[in-house]
Write an enzyme that holds these catalytic residues in place. Structure first.
Site, PDB file in Angstrom:
ATOM      1  N   HIS A  12       1.432  -1.256   0.074  1.00 15.47           N
ATOM      2  CA  HIS A  12      -0.012  -0.011   0.032  1.00 15.47           C
ATOM      3  C   HIS A  12       0.645   1.501  -0.109  1.00 15.47           C
ATOM      4  CE1 HIS A  12       0.363  -0.580   4.586  1.00 15.47           C
ATOM      5  NE2 HIS A  12       0.887   0.840   4.556  1.00 15.47           N
ATOM      6  N   HIS A  59      -1.135   3.954  10.309  1.00 16.21           N
ATOM      7  CA  HIS A  59       0.001   4.745  10.150  1.00 16.21           C
ATOM      8  C   HIS A  59       0.203   6.066  10.880  1.00 16.21           C
ATOM      9  CE1 HIS A  59      -0.004   2.300   6.749  1.00 16.21           C
ATOM     10  NE2 HIS A  59       1.175   2.593   6.560  1.00 16.21           N
ATOM     11  N   HIS A 192      10.876  -1.720   1.870  1.00 17.39           N
ATOM     12  CA  HIS A 192      10.996  -0.070   1.832  1.00 17.39           C
ATOM     13  C   HIS A 192      11.370   0.157   3.209  1.00 17.39           C
ATOM     14  CE1 HIS A 192       6.405  -0.503   3.388  1.00 17.39           C
ATOM     15  NE2 HIS A 192       6.433   0.658   3.149  1.00 17.39           N
ATOM     16  N   GLU A 239       5.899  -3.859   7.491  1.00 20.09           N
ATOM     17  CA  GLU A 239       4.457  -4.150   7.313  1.00 20.09           C
ATOM     18  C   GLU A 239       4.377  -5.878   6.423  1.00 20.09           C
ATOM     19  OE1 GLU A 239       3.894   0.505   6.375  1.00 20.09           O
ATOM     20  OE2 GLU A 239       3.712  -1.058   4.914  1.00 20.09           O
TER      21      GLU A 239
HETATM   22  C1  DHB Z   1       4.813   5.425   1.195  1.00 17.45           C
HETATM   23  C2  DHB Z   1       4.744   3.267   1.871  1.00 17.45           C
HETATM   24  C3  DHB Z   1       4.092   2.512   2.251  1.00 17.45           C
HETATM   25  O1  DHB Z   1       4.600   1.936   3.310  1.00 17.45           O
HETATM   26  C4  DHB Z   1       3.576   4.462   3.346  1.00 17.45           C
HETATM   27  O2  DHB Z   1       2.532   3.675   4.732  1.00 17.45           O
HETATM   28  C5  DHB Z   1       3.428   5.243   3.368  1.00 17.45           C
HETATM   29  C6  DHB Z   1       3.986   5.996   2.082  1.00 17.45           C
HETATM   30  C7  DHB Z   1       5.883   5.683   0.005  1.00 17.45           C
HETATM   31  O3  DHB Z   1       6.456   4.122  -0.326  1.00 17.45           O
HETATM   32  O4  DHB Z   1       5.398   6.097  -0.191  1.00 17.45           O
HETATM   33 FE    FE Z   2       3.015   2.220   4.913  1.00 17.93          FE
END
Ligand code: DHB
Ligand code: FE
Length: 279
Positions: A12, A59, A192, A239
């Site tokens: 997401h 979040h 990420h 996550e």
């Molecule tokens: C991004 C990824 C995430 O899991 C999130 O919660 C908010 C932003 C991103 O890659 O921009």
């Molecule tokens: Fe996220």
């Protein structure tokens, strides 16, 4: 009895909601991401689930750092999006299933999980993104039961504990007396990192090994502690615990039906995995 038809796990990113709101699905940047979804939509059209039990991480919208439950289950009649980031996209509210929510809460507490029960709950992009991708018309085909796992404020629950939670949620769904068809969603990951020296970190090899493990060695990721997961997948890559919990809910005999992997969407390695439940 209720039946789990399978699991659907996906990354997401708030920018997905913006791309949907602005109709950017066919732009060069977004096409490789959105074109992974029609097979998933066809699977949903065939299976027609009634309910989605959604493993996701909040979040800082519904829970902030002052109060952070490790595990929380929504028991609301309706869930509204109030996301941070790109403005508040106007997605229709999601209908809840309070009776099934309470059944899950009762069963989980009976199995010694300490659950925060939420009769009012706002949801963010971790819930809206998968539903927007599943139902592009934004006519939600399912009621939802959100199951929130803390991946924001340390200490986080271990992969082992999230696996156990997923298994217990699976047992609770299967023991529900209704005749609903249930799809289990996992929303988060894949690798990420949004902050710090490694901002922008992505680990393709680890992501692909993780996706593969969910079909072939489902508890593989439980061998890693939280710090090892952060090292391999990034601070926000943890996550992927949502995918693990969703897989655990399926139990034995589950089979991979479809997967896709694309780098990057925003700062994130995006993956989709559909698994069919065993008998
Ligand atoms: C991004 C990824 C995430 O899991 C999130 O919660 C908010 C932003 C991103 O890659 O921009
Ligand atoms: Fe996220």
């Amino acid at each position: 009895m209720a039946r789990i038809i399978g699991s659907l796990s996906t990354s997401h990113v708030p920018a997905i909601g913006r791309a949907v709101a602005q109709g950017l699905q066919d732009d060069d940047y977004w096409r490789p991401f959105f074109q992974a979804w029609p097979p998933v939509q066809r699977w949903l059209a065939e299976e027609k689930p009634d309910v989605a039990v959604v493993f996701y991480n909040d979040h800082g919208l519904n829970f902030f750092l002052d109060k952070m439950p490790t595990f929380a289950v929504g028991a609301a009649a309706e869930y509204r999006n109030a996301d941070e980031g790109w403005g508040i996209p106007q997605v229709p509210p999601f209908q809840g299933h309070p009776a099934l929510s309470w059944h899950l809460i009762e069963q989980l507490v009976a199995e010694d999980f300490d659950i925060t029960s939420c009769q009012e709950m706002l949801v963010d992009h971790a819930v809206t993104n998968p539903l927007q991708l599943m139902y592009p018309s934004q006519q939600w085909g399912v009621k939802i039961v959100p199951v929130c796992i803390n991946t924001v404020q340390f200490p986080l629950p271990s992969a082992k504990r999230c696996w156990a939670l997923g298994e217990a949620v699976g047992r609770a769904i299967r023991s529900w007396g209704g005749d609903e068809k249930v799809v289990v969603l996992g929303s988060g990951g894949l690798s990420h990192q949004l902050d710090g020296e490694r901002a922008g970190f992505i680990n393709r090899d680890f992501d692909l090994a993780f996706i593969d493990s969910l079909a072939n060695d489902p508890q593989w990721a439980t061998r890693f502690n939280t710090h090892q997961l952060v090292e391999k997948a990034g601070t926000q890559g943890v996550e992927l615990l949502m995918w693990l919990a969703a897989r655990a809910a399926l139990g034995g005999g589950a089979q991979k039906l479809y997967s896709s992997y694309h780098i990057p969407i925003s700062n994130t390695a995006s993956g989709v995995l559909v698994m069919g439940a065993g008998c």
